[in-house]
Scaffold this motif. Structure first.
Motif, PDB file in Angstrom:
ATOM      1  N   LEU A 193      57.818  47.454  46.659  1.00 22.30           N
ATOM      2  CA  LEU A 193      56.518  46.582  46.509  1.00 22.30           C
ATOM      3  C   LEU A 193      56.796  45.067  45.956  1.00 22.30           C
ATOM      4  O   LEU A 193      56.207  44.063  46.709  1.00 22.30           O
ATOM      5  N   ARG A 194      58.310  45.102  46.159  1.00 22.91           N
ATOM      6  CA  ARG A 194      58.484  43.627  46.069  1.00 22.91           C
ATOM      7  C   ARG A 194      58.560  42.955  47.702  1.00 22.91           C
ATOM      8  O   ARG A 194      58.039  41.849  47.774  1.00 22.91           O
ATOM      9  N   ALA A 195      58.319  43.835  48.083  1.00 24.74           N
ATOM     10  CA  ALA A 195      58.760  43.535  49.337  1.00 24.74           C
ATOM     11  C   ALA A 195      57.016  43.557  50.401  1.00 24.74           C
ATOM     12  O   ALA A 195      56.961  43.137  51.514  1.00 24.74           O
ATOM     13  N   LEU A 196      55.809  44.001  49.555  1.00 23.18           N
ATOM     14  CA  LEU A 196      54.453  43.731  50.262  1.00 23.18           C
ATOM     15  C   LEU A 196      54.345  42.223  50.209  1.00 23.18           C
ATOM     16  O   LEU A 196      54.721  41.248  48.944  1.00 23.18           O
ATOM     17  N   GLN A 197      53.273  41.852  50.638  1.00 21.13           N
ATOM     18  CA  GLN A 197      52.444  40.684  50.451  1.00 21.13           C
ATOM     19  C   GLN A 197      51.678  41.090  49.715  1.00 21.13           C
ATOM     20  O   GLN A 197      50.066  41.020  49.678  1.00 21.13           O
ATOM     21  N   LEU A 198      51.383  40.969  48.252  1.00 21.69           N
ATOM     22  CA  LEU A 198      50.976  41.768  47.377  1.00 21.69           C
ATOM     23  C   LEU A 198      49.843  40.805  47.318  1.00 21.69           C
ATOM     24  O   LEU A 198      48.336  41.059  46.438  1.00 21.69           O
ATOM     25  N   GLN A 199      49.633  39.619  47.061  1.00 21.26           N
ATOM     26  CA  GLN A 199      49.095  38.024  47.229  1.00 21.26           C
ATOM     27  C   GLN A 199      47.794  38.594  47.285  1.00 21.26           C
ATOM     28  O   GLN A 199      46.615  38.306  47.545  1.00 21.26           O
ATOM     29  N   ALA A 200      47.782  39.086  49.106  1.00 18.00           N
ATOM     30  CA  ALA A 200      46.512  39.243  49.489  1.00 18.00           C
ATOM     31  C   ALA A 200      45.230  40.698  48.934  1.00 18.00           C
ATOM     32  O   ALA A 200      44.528  41.139  49.096  1.00 18.00           O
ATOM     33  N   PHE A 201      45.986  41.699  47.721  1.00 17.68           N
ATOM     34  CA  PHE A 201      45.408  42.177  47.278  1.00 17.68           C
ATOM     35  C   PHE A 201      43.690  41.912  46.340  1.00 17.68           C
ATOM     36  O   PHE A 201      43.462  41.979  46.724  1.00 17.68           O
ATOM     37  N   MET A 202      44.381  40.338  45.935  1.00 20.93           N
ATOM     38  CA  MET A 202      42.942  39.808  45.639  1.00 20.93           C
ATOM     39  C   MET A 202      41.715  39.566  46.361  1.00 20.93           C
ATOM     40  O   MET A 202      40.734  39.073  45.877  1.00 20.93           O
ATOM     41  N   SER A 203      42.021  39.282  48.374  1.00 14.02           N
ATOM     42  CA  SER A 203      41.395  38.981  48.102  1.00 14.02           C
ATOM     43  C   SER A 203      39.825  39.807  48.839  1.00 14.02           C
ATOM     44  O   SER A 203      38.989  38.993  49.070  1.00 14.02           O
ATOM     45  N   ARG A 204      40.380  40.725  48.338  1.00 15.00           N
ATOM     46  CA  ARG A 204      38.701  41.418  48.553  1.00 15.00           C
ATOM     47  C   ARG A 204      38.762  42.493  47.639  1.00 15.00           C
ATOM     48  O   ARG A 204      37.711  42.814  47.113  1.00 15.00           O
ATOM     49  N   TYR A 205      39.731  42.660  46.221  1.00 15.20           N
ATOM     50  CA  TYR A 205      39.402  42.882  45.173  1.00 15.20           C
ATOM     51  C   TYR A 205      38.681  42.283  44.527  1.00 15.20           C
ATOM     52  O   TYR A 205      37.517  42.646  43.062  1.00 15.20           O
ATOM     53  N   ILE A 206      38.471  41.357  44.619  1.00 18.35           N
ATOM     54  CA  ILE A 206      37.700  39.986  43.594  1.00 18.35           C
ATOM     55  C   ILE A 206      36.338  40.494  43.824  1.00 18.35           C
ATOM     56  O   ILE A 206      35.037  40.825  43.367  1.00 18.35           O
ATOM     57  N   PRO A 207      35.642  40.076  45.181  1.00 23.16           N
ATOM     58  CA  PRO A 207      34.603  40.801  46.256  1.00 23.16           C
ATOM     59  C   PRO A 207      34.134  41.934  45.265  1.00 23.16           C
ATOM     60  O   PRO A 207      32.771  42.117  44.838  1.00 23.16           O
ATOM     61  N   PHE A 208      34.883  42.880  45.336  1.00 21.73           N
ATOM     62  CA  PHE A 208      34.835  44.283  44.963  1.00 21.73           C
ATOM     63  C   PHE A 208      33.959  44.484  43.646  1.00 21.73           C
ATOM     64  O   PHE A 208      33.333  44.503  42.818  1.00 21.73           O
ATOM     65  N   MET A 209      35.281  43.588  42.525  1.00 25.48           N
ATOM     66  CA  MET A 209      34.891  43.074  41.227  1.00 25.48           C
ATOM     67  C   MET A 209      33.341  42.538  40.990  1.00 25.48           C
ATOM     68  O   MET A 209      32.546  42.940  40.315  1.00 25.48           O
ATOM     69  N   LEU A 210      33.353  41.507  42.145  1.00 27.10           N
ATOM     70  CA  LEU A 210      31.766  40.485  41.669  1.00 27.10           C
ATOM     71  C   LEU A 210      30.597  41.831  42.002  1.00 27.10           C
ATOM     72  O   LEU A 210      29.891  41.139  41.454  1.00 27.10           O
ATOM     73  N   GLY A 211      31.292  42.962  43.177  1.00 25.46           N
ATOM     74  CA  GLY A 211      29.953  43.871  43.100  1.00 25.46           C
ATOM     75  C   GLY A 211      29.274  44.522  42.014  1.00 25.46           C
ATOM     76  O   GLY A 211      28.818  45.313  42.642  1.00 25.46           O
ATOM     77  N   THR A 212      30.188  44.836  41.055  1.00 26.82           N
ATOM     78  CA  THR A 212      30.660  46.055  40.251  1.00 26.82           C
ATOM     79  C   THR A 212      28.900  45.971  39.403  1.00 26.82           C
ATOM     80  O   THR A 212      29.045  44.922  39.523  1.00 26.82           O
ATOM     81  N   ASP A 213      28.585  46.858  39.082  1.00 30.31           N
ATOM     82  CA  ASP A 213      27.744  46.964  38.170  1.00 30.31           C
ATOM     83  C   ASP A 213      27.802  46.717  36.855  1.00 30.31           C
ATOM     84  O   ASP A 213      28.227  48.559  36.833  1.00 30.31           O
ATOM     85  N   PHE A 214      27.964  46.216  36.134  1.00 32.31           N
ATOM     86  CA  PHE A 214      29.381  45.865  34.888  1.00 32.31           C
ATOM     87  C   PHE A 214      28.556  46.772  33.681  1.00 32.31           C
ATOM     88  O   PHE A 214      29.303  47.744  32.932  1.00 32.31           O
ATOM     89  N   GLU A 215      27.202  46.729  33.457  1.00 26.42           N
ATOM     90  CA  GLU A 215      26.517  46.889  32.884  1.00 26.42           C
ATOM     91  C   GLU A 215      26.794  49.033  32.494  1.00 26.42           C
ATOM     92  O   GLU A 215      26.905  49.549  31.248  1.00 26.42           O
ATOM     93  N   LEU A 216      26.794  49.303  33.999  1.00 24.93           N
ATOM     94  CA  LEU A 216      26.445  51.012  34.414  1.00 24.93           C
ATOM     95  C   LEU A 216      28.167  51.034  33.930  1.00 24.93           C
ATOM     96  O   LEU A 216      28.072  52.095  33.275  1.00 24.93           O
ATOM     97  N   GLU A 217      28.565  50.316  34.118  1.00 27.78           N
ATOM     98  CA  GLU A 217      30.706  51.126  34.684  1.00 27.78           C
ATOM     99  C   GLU A 217      30.894  51.044  32.957  1.00 27.78           C
ATOM    100  O   GLU A 217      31.878  52.278  32.444  1.00 27.78           O
ATOM    101  N   LEU A 218      30.128  50.173  32.459  1.00 24.28           N
ATOM    102  CA  LEU A 218      30.357  50.434  30.711  1.00 24.28           C
ATOM    103  C   LEU A 218      30.381  51.102  30.266  1.00 24.28           C
ATOM    104  O   LEU A 218      30.842  52.024  28.717  1.00 24.28           O
ATOM    105  N   ALA A 219      28.483  51.434  30.093  1.00 26.37           N
ATOM    106  CA  ALA A 219      27.276  53.118  29.760  1.00 26.37           C
ATOM    107  C   ALA A 219      28.662  54.043  30.308  1.00 26.37           C
ATOM    108  O   ALA A 219      28.985  54.651  28.957  1.00 26.37           O
ATOM    109  N   GLU A 220      29.501  54.412  31.307  1.00 22.44           N
ATOM    110  CA  GLU A 220      30.264  55.358  31.848  1.00 22.44           C
ATOM    111  C   GLU A 220      31.480  55.256  31.078  1.00 22.44           C
ATOM    112  O   GLU A 220      31.619  56.224  30.353  1.00 22.44           O
TER     113      GLU A 220
END
Length: 220
Positions: A193-220
């Motif tokens: 893991l240390r050798a990976l470009q880990l910072q790049a993970f957030m570049s697509r994780y943030i848009p994914f989370m912003l598009g999440t139906d929070f109420e639906l996921e919370l209910a589940e």
């Protein structure tokens, strides 16, 4: 930003190695807490609070190493020897840090209440309690006006002892780490893991989370 192919390779490596860097009872709640921080404001709307991650363990257990690794995964540029914030920061620095963000994790290291002035320990615990509830803190100015600080940042605290104050126990996710549980497979997973470009993970994780139906996921 990575190409689709490079990002897929990154995800494959993260999924392969991240769960292997420590015992499941350590790494699964750690991952869960960090992955939830982008939605911290939404959790606070519903529950009016967000838990503090408390990681405790003796020297060599991998507390700081694990937190630095997760911090990189959350987008931070920090080296293997990079410093986390210290629990001995001044009260004003604490206020600035904890009011600087609503969803980016702020990580504190070296929680040693037995090696700190008692007044500092009390102040630190009081600040953590306020941050759990997202309370406001006020500081006066020379002209008798005040500055308002909203303590909204998600907090993780690492130290040789856990947060044990009664009022904090119900506000934390408590994790115990031990150097005795580390093995070669865990060390190899960390090195991969240390050798990976880990910072790049957030570049697509943030848009994914912003598009999440929070109420639906919370209910589940």
């Amino acid at each position: 930003n990575l190409s689709d192919l490079d990002y897929h390779v990154l995800l494959q490596s993260v999924y392969t190695h991240l769960l292997r860097v420590n015992d499941p009872k350590v790494i699964i709640p750690t991952i869960g807490w960090f992955m939830a921080t982008p939605l911290k404001p939404r959790f606070s709307e519903v529950y009016e609070c967000f838990p503090i991650l408390s990681i405790a363990g003796t020297r060599g257990a991998g507390k700081s190493t694990t937190l630095r690794l997760m911090w990189r995964l959350m987008g931070f540029k920090i080296g293997d020897d990079g410093k986390l914030f210290s629990c001995t920061e001044t009260d004003f620095v604490m206020l600035k840090l904890l009011s600087s963000t609503t969803s980016i994790p702020i990580l504190f290291d070296e929680y040693k209440p037995y090696d700190m002035p008692q007044q500092k320990v009390k102040s630190l615990r009081r600040t953590f309690r306020k941050a759990y509830d997202g309370e406001k803190e006020f500081r006066g100015r020379p002209d008798q006006s005040t500055v308002e600080y909203s303590l909204l940042a998600p907090i993780a605290v690492a130290g040789e002892v856990p947060l044990t104050e009664g009022a904090l126990l119900e506000r934390i996710i408590a994790i115990e780490m031990s150097p005795n549980s580390l093995n070669q497979e865990m060390r190899d997973a960390y090195q991969a893991l240390r050798a990976l470009q880990l910072q790049a993970f957030m570049s697509r994780y943030i848009p994914f989370m912003l598009g999440t139906d929070f109420e639906l996921e919370l209910a589940e």
